[in-house]
Design an enzyme around this catalytic site. Structure first.
Site, PDB file in Angstrom:
ATOM      1  N   HIS A 193       0.854  -1.188   0.000  1.00 62.65           N
ATOM      2  CA  HIS A 193       0.000   0.000   0.000  1.00 62.65           C
ATOM      3  C   HIS A 193       0.888   1.236   0.000  1.00 62.65           C
ATOM      4  O   HIS A 193       2.040   1.197   0.452  1.00 62.65           O
ATOM      5  CB  HIS A 193      -0.887   0.008   1.239  1.00 62.65           C
ATOM      6  CG  HIS A 193      -1.953  -1.041   1.218  1.00 62.65           C
ATOM      7  ND1 HIS A 193      -3.073  -0.953   2.014  1.00 62.65           N
ATOM      8  CD2 HIS A 193      -2.078  -2.191   0.520  1.00 62.65           C
ATOM      9  CE1 HIS A 193      -3.845  -2.001   1.803  1.00 62.65           C
ATOM     10  NE2 HIS A 193      -3.260  -2.785   0.895  1.00 62.65           N
TER      11      HIS A 193
ATOM     12  N   GLU B 202       1.068   3.894   1.791  1.00 64.19           N
ATOM     13  CA  GLU B 202       1.623   4.312   3.079  1.00 64.19           C
ATOM     14  C   GLU B 202       2.787   3.413   3.502  1.00 64.19           C
ATOM     15  O   GLU B 202       3.809   3.897   3.984  1.00 64.19           O
ATOM     16  CB  GLU B 202       0.536   4.288   4.166  1.00 64.19           C
ATOM     17  CG  GLU B 202      -0.600   5.255   3.923  1.00 64.19           C
ATOM     18  CD  GLU B 202      -1.742   4.661   3.095  1.00 64.19           C
ATOM     19  OE1 GLU B 202      -2.837   5.249   3.118  1.00 64.19           O
ATOM     20  OE2 GLU B 202      -1.553   3.606   2.441  1.00 64.19           O
TER      21      GLU B 202
ATOM     22  N   CYS C 105      -2.178  -0.120   7.251  1.00 66.84           N
ATOM     23  CA  CYS C 105      -1.337   1.066   7.108  1.00 66.84           C
ATOM     24  C   CYS C 105      -1.336   1.908   8.382  1.00 66.84           C
ATOM     25  O   CYS C 105      -0.303   2.469   8.760  1.00 66.84           O
ATOM     26  CB  CYS C 105      -1.783   1.887   5.910  1.00 66.84           C
ATOM     27  SG  CYS C 105      -1.525   1.007   4.349  1.00 66.84           S
TER      28      CYS C 105
END
Length: 162
Positions: free
Chosen positions: A59, A61, A92
């Protein structure tokens, strides 16, 4: 202690996250972008790489956190701000807590992500229910040596706390 940042500066960081997220979509990735800021400077960026890298943990992040740790030469991002184009999913968010960032800022939220067919909101809702009701079983199986790795850890005088 968290330093107060000018709202216009924060909006510029968020706009950059949105810009890199849109570019990532054009490049075949997911619609998420993130950056890590320290002392007012962007030290790392990340975009969603889940499908191109075949990595469900890639992801934006997490990618930005990993890059920032490498750039700064540390596993602690204390003194940093994580900025994201969308509210971080539970993974995240947990990653940002483990990284010890001072703050997390985001633009769109979990409801916006749900409207785009991402299940962030569903995962947040899942954590509100007892594990025994989850579709994916998560259970502890106790073993006599379950604490052994922790004992080994505690026995190391040279361990690096995190």
């Amino acid at each position: 202690m968290t330093v107060s940042i000018d709202a216009d500066v924060e909006r510029a960081w968020l706009a950059e996250c949105v810009r890199i997220a849109e570019k990532n979509v054009a490049d075949g990735g997911g619609p998420f972008g993130a950056l890590v800021v320290k002392d007012g400077e962007i030290v790392a960026t990340g975009v969603n790489r889940v499908t191109p890298s075949l990595d469900p943990t890639a992801h934006a992040e997490v990618v930005a956190i990993r890059a920032a740790c490498q750039a700064l030469g540390t596993f602690s991002l204390a003194g940093c701000v994580l900025v994201s184009s969308c509210e971080p999913c539970p993974m995240c968010l947990a990653s940002s807590l483990w990284a010890r960032v001072d703050r997390v800022l985001y633009a769109a939220d979990r409801d916006d992500a749900a409207r785009a067919d991402f299940d962030d909101r569903a995962f947040y809702e899942l954590f509100d229910h007892p594990r025994e009701t989850w579709q994916t079983p998560v259970s502890r199986v106790s073993t006599p040596d379950a604490f052994a790795p922790f004992s080994a850890w505690l026995g190391r005088p040279d361990r690096i706390e995190y």
